[in-house]
Structures are given as structure tokens and as C-alpha cells.
Write an enzyme that holds these catalytic residues in place. Structure first.
Site, PDB file in Angstrom:
ATOM      1  N   VAL A 151       0.875  -1.185   0.000  1.00 48.73           N
ATOM      2  CA  VAL A 151       0.000   0.000   0.000  1.00 48.73           C
ATOM      3  C   VAL A 151       0.905   1.226   0.000  1.00 48.73           C
ATOM      4  O   VAL A 151       1.798   1.313   0.838  1.00 48.73           O
ATOM      5  CB  VAL A 151      -0.851   0.050   1.297  1.00 48.73           C
ATOM      6  N   HIS A 152       0.731   2.132  -0.950  1.00 52.61           N
ATOM      7  CA  HIS A 152       1.519   3.368  -0.877  1.00 52.61           C
ATOM      8  C   HIS A 152       0.872   4.550  -1.563  1.00 52.61           C
ATOM      9  O   HIS A 152       1.332   5.672  -1.452  1.00 52.61           O
ATOM     10  CB  HIS A 152       2.915   3.166  -1.479  1.00 52.61           C
ATOM     11  N   ARG A 153      -0.192   4.304  -2.294  1.00 55.51           N
ATOM     12  CA  ARG A 153      -0.807   5.366  -3.099  1.00 55.51           C
ATOM     13  C   ARG A 153      -1.312   6.488  -2.196  1.00 55.51           C
ATOM     14  O   ARG A 153      -1.977   6.215  -1.171  1.00 55.51           O
ATOM     15  CB  ARG A 153      -1.925   4.678  -3.835  1.00 55.51           C
ATOM     16  N   ARG A 155       6.180   6.042   3.194  1.00 57.25           N
ATOM     17  CA  ARG A 155       4.995   6.915   3.286  1.00 57.25           C
ATOM     18  C   ARG A 155       3.900   6.247   4.122  1.00 57.25           C
ATOM     19  O   ARG A 155       3.230   6.897   4.931  1.00 57.25           O
ATOM     20  CB  ARG A 155       4.501   7.171   1.862  1.00 57.25           C
ATOM     21  N   ASP A 215      -2.099  -1.506  -4.089  1.00 51.69           N
ATOM     22  CA  ASP A 215      -2.545  -0.341  -4.855  1.00 51.69           C
ATOM     23  C   ASP A 215      -1.438   0.116  -5.800  1.00 51.69           C
ATOM     24  O   ASP A 215      -1.509   1.184  -6.398  1.00 51.69           O
ATOM     25  CB  ASP A 215      -3.001   0.795  -3.925  1.00 51.69           C
TER      26      ASP A 215
END
Ligand code: UD1
Ligand code: UDP
Length: 391
Positions: free
Chosen positions: A231-233, A267, A312
Site C-alpha cells: 500500500v503506498h498510493r 509513506r 494499490d
């Protein structure tokens, strides 16, 4: 011919690798050729696990210019890159600047070159999510608009460009044959489907990953007995409700299905630490393991051997498809629509019940490896085509 490659973020090092290999091979085949390649690293990603590890592992040359721009707001980061890239381009005066994908480094590289009247080649041109709230979508649209050579990974990408008014398409959008040679003398922008350089990378490095990576034993997991999640979006990490939904969903998959391994982008780690009302991670979901970002070879092995991938990430969705591992995309749309059409990818969004429901369903299913799927991402020779079009 003098080429400048501009990269800066994790997926760009992976896209760059086959292009550098194609240049090396070209030099071996044609010793008298005059290709001179200069590598600019903007410094958008800088942690060893987000940058250095890829150079070491994939044997990439060290950047000729490291701009050390680092993190910041979109305007600050892109502006700092623009200024620094321009200074280097003014010294080098290349024949082409090659940019990759859709990050702020892509946009800055393309804009700096275009303003200096240096031709721009965009690798991964034509992708669209049709969601202008994504910073990547703005980077794509603007970069394509100012590029001279639009190197598309798929026919879908070519079609997107056609709809936006790009009329000069080589080979009518079908995968470009090798005998096409350099681009024509057409004055306006030229688009071509060259195939996907990330598919080239997977073909180039999977065998090495099989030999070198011990990630499964290091993490204590076995083939087919775990789910992999990334997950990073920004749309997910920067919205506490979505972030919570995703991690609650993952925790449930871990409790009721299989252990989940989640290599965390910095992030996301920061976003999780900011979110005080977090779902039960750690002690109450012991089978959800959050780890540092892994190297590319480790990631290939984690993807190839997973029972299901939840992500994502654009690159990870495709890699799951290349390995024919079912993927659940934690978004409402994807640029890689072929993976959904081929039924290896489903858009599940980020609501916890839906994420868990679909993942548990997939875990219950025996995956039919015999599913016949089209090969929409080329033949593993995309980087060769990129080079041949530069002339
Ligand atoms: C960027 C791209 C995104 C791409 C992703 C690949 C843009 C707008 N976004 O997102 O399209 O999918 O890279 O991974 O260009 N950070 C670190 N260490 C690092 C790098 C980043 O701690 O080495 C942290 C910083 O707090 C930074 C945050 O991560 O503010 C976000 O980094 P940034 O490069 O702005 O965007 P990504 O989310 O990585
Ligand atoms: N990747 C990696 N280690 C990780 C996560 C991703 O090597 O911990 C690789 C992944 O295999 C793919 C690329 O990074 O090749 C995808 O990058 P990312 O998800 O950061 O960005 P996106 O593709 O969404 O732009």
C-alpha cells in the site's frame, strides 16, 4: 547519439534496467556505434531500501548526476528537480531525454527537456486512470503532451492517446515489429506500442531471484501459504478512513485466511504512525507482518509464490499478472485494465469488509493456472524497441 535517462523513484530503477541492458547489448553488437548514455537520478527516493538496493542488485551503473532533491510538497519537489535537471541538460545537450512512468521525476525531466527543445521519449506513455485527483494522472497527461516519442506499453495506452488527438501511431498501435527501424521524419509526436519494460525486467531477473533470494525462509513463509500486500498510493495513505479500511481488511485476512506479508513504503509507515485509532495490528493480528521495503529480487519471489496479492501499486498489479497470481487492487480504478479483463485482477477498493470478503473468496478457490490469457504486455523486448526508435 547522446541519451539522458532521468529516474528518481523505485519503479523507475526497475524500468531503467532493461533499457540500460539494451544499450549495453547494442554496443557489443555494434562496437563502432556512438551511443553515449548519461544517467540522472533526481533523488526523489533516497533510503537505501528505496533506491541504492536496486542499483546494487540489478547491477545498474552509478548515476552520473545525483541531484539529491529528496522529499517535499509536489510544487517544491518538482520545482527543485526542474531547476537541477535543466542545469545538467544545459551542460550535456543530449539528443534525447528518456523519462519513465508517472512520478514527479518524470514530469520534471520531460518539462526541463522540452523547454530546452530537447526531444523527449516517454516510456509508459498513454496510461490513464481518468482520475485527475491522482498526482500521477496529471504527470502522465502533461508528460505525454510535451513528449516527442510516446512509447506505449499496450494497445490500450495507444488508444487512449488516439482519443486525445495523437494521430501518428506506428504500426497502428499493434506491437511494433523489430524491422521498423528508427522513427520516421514526421515532425509531430509519434506513438508506438513497444510493450512493457516491466515485463522485460521480470523476464530478465526472475531466474536470478530464484537463485539468490532467501526471502521466504527469512520471513518463515512457504509457497502458496501467504498473502502479499503493498500500500503506498497517496489517495489511500493520506485518507485515514481508507487506510484504516485497508489495514482492517488485511488483519481479517490474516486472522481468518492466511498470513499476510506487507512490505511497507515509508509513506505508509509514517501514515500508520500518525493514525491513532488504528485497526488491530501487531499483537491482535499476529499473522499480519509489516516489514521494511524489500529488494526487487525478494519482491519477485514474494509475488511469484504468494497465493494472492493485494496492492494499490501499478507495478505490483502487473507483476502478479505476469506470474499468474490473483490480484486484488485496493483502488476503484486501474490503468492496467488488461489484467482485469483477463480476470487475474479485481478492483476491490479500500473498504475493510469488501477487501476481506473478496480475499477470503479467492483463498477458497483453486487457481486455474490453465486459464488461457492474452499477452497484452509484449514479448519481453520492449527495451530493444525503445532503443531502435530513438534512431
Ligand atoms: C512516488 C510517486 C508514485 C509512485 C511511488 C513509487 C509521485 C507524485 N508519486 O510516490 O507515483 O508510485 O513514488 O514508490 O511522484 N520517503 C522516505 N524515503 C524515501 C522516499 C520517500 O521516507 O526514500 C517518504 C517521505 O516522507 C516522502 C514520502 O515518503 O514525503 C513520499 O515520497 P514521494 O517521493 O513524495 O512520493 P511516493 O509516495 O514515494
Ligand atoms: N517493489 C520492490 N520492493 C517493495 C515493493 C515494490 O522491489 O517492497 C517493486 C515492485 O516489484 C515493482 C515496483 O517496485 O517492480 C513497483 O513500485 P511501486 O509499487 O513503488 O510503484 P508503482 O508501480 O505503483 O508506481
Amino acid at each position: 547519439m547522446r541519451l539522458v535517462n532521468v529516474v528518481g523513484a523505485r519503479p523507475q530503477f526497475i524500468k531503467l534496467a532493461p533499457v540500460l541492458k539494451a544499450i549495453e547489448q547494442h554496443k557489443i553488437r555494434e562496437p563502432g556505434c556512438s551511443i553515449e548514455e548519461v544517467l540522472i537520478h533526481t533523488g526523489q527516493h533516497y533510503d537505501y531500501r528505496m533506491s541504492g538496493v536496486f542499483f546494487d542488485e540489478l547491477g545498474l551503473k552509478a548515476p552520473d548526476h545525483h541531484l539529491g532533491v529528496g522529499s517535499g510538497s509536489h510544487g517544491q519537489q518538482t520545482g527543485d528537480m526542474l531547476k537541477a535537471i535543466e542545469e545538467v541538460l544545459l551542460q550535456i545537450r543530449p539528443d534525447w531525454v528518456i523519462v519513465y512512468g508517472d512520478t514527479n521525476s518524470t514530469l520534471a525531466g520531460a518539462l526541463a527537456a522540452a523547454k530546452l527543445h530537447i526531444p523527449v521519449a516517454h516510456v509508459e506513455a498513454g496510461l490513464r486512470s481518468f482520475n485527475r485527483r491522482m498526482p500521477e494522472e496529471l504527470n502522465r497527461v502533461v508528460t505525454d503532451r510535451i513528449s516527442d516519442l510516446l512509447l506505449c506499453p499496450t494497445e490500450t495506452a495507444v488508444d487512449n492517446l488516439r482519443r486525445e488527438g495523437f494521430t501518428h501511431v506506428l504500426n497502428d498501435g499493434r506491437l511494433l515489429p523489430f524491422d521498423h527501424g528508427p522513427r520516421t521524419t514526421h515532425n509531430g509526436p509519434v506513438a508506438a506500442n513497444v510493450g512493457d519494460v516491466m515485463y522485460d525486467s521480470v523476464l530478465l531477473y526472475t531466474e536470478l531471484a530464484e537463485q539468490k533470494s532467501d526471502v521466504l525462509s527469512r520471513l518463515g513463509i512457504t509457497t502458496g501459504e501467504y498473502a502479499l500486500a503493498t500500500v503506498h498510493r497517496a489517495e489511500n495513505t493520506d485518507d485515514p478512513q481508507r487506510l484504516r479500511g485497508i489495514f482492517e481488511g488485511l488483519a481479517r485476512v490474516a486472522r481468518e485466511g492466511l498470513p499476510v506479508i506487507a512490505p511497507l513504503h515509508p509513506r505508509t509507515r509514517q501514515a500508520l504512525s500518525r493514525t491513532s485509532n488504528l485497526p488491530p495490528l501487531g499483537s491482535s493480528a499476529p499473522r499480519l507482518t509489516l516489514v521494511e521495503p524489500v529488494s526487487y529480487l525478494d519482491m519477485l519471489m514474494l509475488e511469484k509464490n504468494a497465493r494472492v496479492v493485494l496492492t494499490d501499486s501499478g507495478g505490483v498489479q502487473k507483476e502478479a499478472f505476469f506470474f499468474r497470481v490473483p490480484c486484488l487492487t485496493l483502488r476503484g480504478e486501474t490503468e492496467w485494465t488488461e489484467t482485469v479483463e483477463a480476470r487475474w485482477n479485481s478492483l476491490v477498493g479500500c473498504e475493510s469488509h469488501e477487501v476481506a470478503r473478496v480475499a477470503l473468496l479467492v483463498l477458497d478457490r483453486t487457481v486455474a493456472n490453465s486459464l488461457s490469457v492474452p499477452e497484452p504486455y509484449g514479448d519481453g523486448q520492449a527495451a530493444q524497441r525503445v532503443l531502435s526508435l530513438l534512431g
